[in-house]
Design a protein around this motif. Structure first.
Motif, PDB file in Angstrom:
ATOM      1  N   PRO A  79       2.256  13.975   7.618  1.00 38.31           N
ATOM      2  CA  PRO A  79       3.507  13.642   6.922  1.00 38.31           C
ATOM      3  C   PRO A  79       4.538  12.917   7.793  1.00 38.31           C
ATOM      4  CG  PRO A  79       3.160  16.029   6.995  1.00 38.31           C
ATOM      5  CD  PRO A  79       1.950  15.396   7.555  1.00 38.31           C
ATOM      6  N   HIS A  80       4.580  13.234   9.086  1.00 38.51           N
ATOM      7  CA  HIS A  80       5.535  12.544   9.972  1.00 38.51           C
ATOM      8  C   HIS A  80       5.173  11.059  10.119  1.00 38.51           C
ATOM      9  CE1 HIS A  80       2.220  13.944  12.422  1.00 38.51           C
ATOM     10  NE2 HIS A  80       2.546  13.054  13.358  1.00 38.51           N
ATOM     11  N   MET A  81       3.879  10.748  10.161  1.00 36.92           N
ATOM     12  CA  MET A  81       3.440   9.347  10.242  1.00 36.92           C
ATOM     13  C   MET A  81       3.706   8.638   8.907  1.00 36.92           C
ATOM     14  SD  MET A  81       2.531   8.862  13.314  1.00 36.92           S
ATOM     15  CE  MET A  81       1.917   7.200  13.117  1.00 36.92           C
ATOM     16  N   HIS A  82       3.517   9.381   7.822  1.00 32.75           N
ATOM     17  CA  HIS A  82       3.787   8.812   6.497  1.00 32.75           C
ATOM     18  C   HIS A  82       5.256   8.423   6.397  1.00 32.75           C
ATOM     19  CE1 HIS A  82       3.488   9.263   1.827  1.00 32.75           C
ATOM     20  NE2 HIS A  82       3.614   8.012   2.211  1.00 32.75           N
ATOM     21  N   LYS A  83       6.115   9.307   6.829  1.00 32.47           N
ATOM     22  CA  LYS A  83       7.553   9.055   6.770  1.00 32.47           C
ATOM     23  C   LYS A  83       7.925   7.839   7.633  1.00 32.47           C
ATOM     24  CE  LYS A  83      11.865  11.600   6.943  1.00 32.47           C
ATOM     25  NZ  LYS A  83      12.490  12.909   7.081  1.00 32.47           N
ATOM     26  N   TYR A  84       7.363   7.767   8.831  1.00 32.06           N
ATOM     27  CA  TYR A  84       7.643   6.653   9.737  1.00 32.06           C
ATOM     28  C   TYR A  84       7.151   5.325   9.151  1.00 32.06           C
ATOM     29  CZ  TYR A  84       7.519   3.516  13.716  1.00 32.06           C
ATOM     30  OH  TYR A  84       7.692   2.427  14.525  1.00 32.06           O
ATOM     31  N   MET A  85       5.918   5.307   8.669  1.00 32.76           N
ATOM     32  CA  MET A  85       5.360   4.070   8.113  1.00 32.76           C
ATOM     33  C   MET A  85       6.103   3.654   6.841  1.00 32.76           C
ATOM     34  SD  MET A  85       1.287   4.277   8.849  1.00 32.76           S
ATOM     35  CE  MET A  85       1.014   2.591   8.267  1.00 32.76           C
ATOM     36  N   GLU A  86       6.557   4.614   6.081  1.00 35.15           N
ATOM     37  CA  GLU A  86       7.333   4.312   4.880  1.00 35.15           C
ATOM     38  C   GLU A  86       8.668   3.660   5.268  1.00 35.15           C
ATOM     39  OE1 GLU A  86       8.425   6.419   0.648  1.00 35.15           O
ATOM     40  OE2 GLU A  86       7.944   7.700   2.351  1.00 35.15           O
ATOM     41  N   LEU A  87       9.284   4.135   6.330  1.00 34.22           N
ATOM     42  CA  LEU A  87      10.532   3.554   6.827  1.00 34.22           C
ATOM     43  C   LEU A  87      10.317   2.094   7.256  1.00 34.22           C
ATOM     44  CD1 LEU A  87      13.515   3.853   7.826  1.00 34.22           C
ATOM     45  CD2 LEU A  87      12.545   4.558  10.010  1.00 34.22           C
ATOM     46  N   CYS A 130       0.814  -1.227   0.000  1.00 35.80           N
ATOM     47  CA  CYS A 130       0.000   0.000   0.000  1.00 35.80           C
ATOM     48  C   CYS A 130       0.842   1.270   0.000  1.00 35.80           C
ATOM     49  CB  CYS A 130      -0.930   0.005   1.216  1.00 35.80           C
ATOM     50  SG  CYS A 130      -2.231  -1.231   1.116  1.00 35.80           S
ATOM     51  N   ILE A 131       1.865   1.298   0.825  1.00 33.27           N
ATOM     52  CA  ILE A 131       2.659   2.526   0.970  1.00 33.27           C
ATOM     53  C   ILE A 131       3.716   2.655  -0.117  1.00 33.27           C
ATOM     54  CG2 ILE A 131       4.291   3.740   2.487  1.00 33.27           C
ATOM     55  CD1 ILE A 131       2.615   2.612   4.855  1.00 33.27           C
ATOM     56  N   LEU A 132       4.346   1.544  -0.489  1.00 31.10           N
ATOM     57  CA  LEU A 132       5.425   1.595  -1.480  1.00 31.10           C
ATOM     58  C   LEU A 132       4.936   1.351  -2.906  1.00 31.10           C
ATOM     59  CD1 LEU A 132       8.224  -0.295   0.491  1.00 31.10           C
ATOM     60  CD2 LEU A 132       7.705   2.163   0.446  1.00 31.10           C
TER      61      LEU A 132
END
Length: 186
Positions: free
Chosen positions: A111-119, A77-79
């Protein structure tokens, strides 16, 4: 459910609430696949109760068992990629799902949650890619192997406590055995 999932319990209430309002409950029975490796993924799942097994075509054994509070399906979903592994319910399991569209909508506001979940998704993708014998990845470090989200659940805390107790027990047995060998003059 919030207290089960470290991601949701540690995140801002606005994020958790929007995720929760977008979820649908689903039940899967033992040995039923939630999704197959290589399929197109449009949903992410949170385990409310039960156990799921992560399986890969690159491994003859189960890659990992996950349970209450863990989430999966985030990589696709994210990538925006195909499923990197298959997931099947080991026992009757209650899941909550969110569509990739709703997830990305909520993440665009955080955006901070997006960045964390993407990591987290990137790390999960690399871990599974490392199982492919044709992949030329170096051996993973313990930091790359660890999954911060899964490790924070009650399930993994219980498993870790059991592992530590077994390790302590084994060390005690080893000392007793070594003591007996010394008594016998070995």
């Amino acid at each position: 459910m919030f207290e089960l999932v470290p991601l949701l319990s540690r995140s801002p209430a606005t994020f958790s609430n929007k995720i929760a309002l977008s979820m649908k409950s689903r039940v899967f029975f033992g040995n039923e696949f939630v999704f197959e490796e290589g399929s197109i993924g449009h949903e992410m799942y949170f385990i409310s109760s039960g156990v799921c097994e992560i399986v890969s075509s690159h491994s003859k054994i189960i890659v990992k068992a996950i349970a209450d509070g863990c989430y999966f399906g985030d990589v696709a979903c994210i990538l925006q990629t195909r499923r990197t592994a298959g997931v099947r319910a080991k026992v009757s399991t209650v899941l909550f799902s969110i569509t990739d569209q709703k997830l990305m909508e909520v993440l665009s506001e955080h955006p901070h949650m997006h960045k964390y979940m993407e990591l987290i998704a990137q790390k999960r993708k690399v871990r599974l890619a490392s199982l492919d014998p044709e992949n030329e990845l170096k051996e993973l470090t313990s930091e790359q192997i660890a999954d911060e989200e899964d490790a924070g659940t009650k399930y993994f805390c219980r498993v870790e406590n059991i592992r530590k107790k077994e390790e302590i027990h084994f060390l005690k047995l080893k000392k007793v055995h070594e003591g007996r060998e010394k008594e016998r003059g070995y």
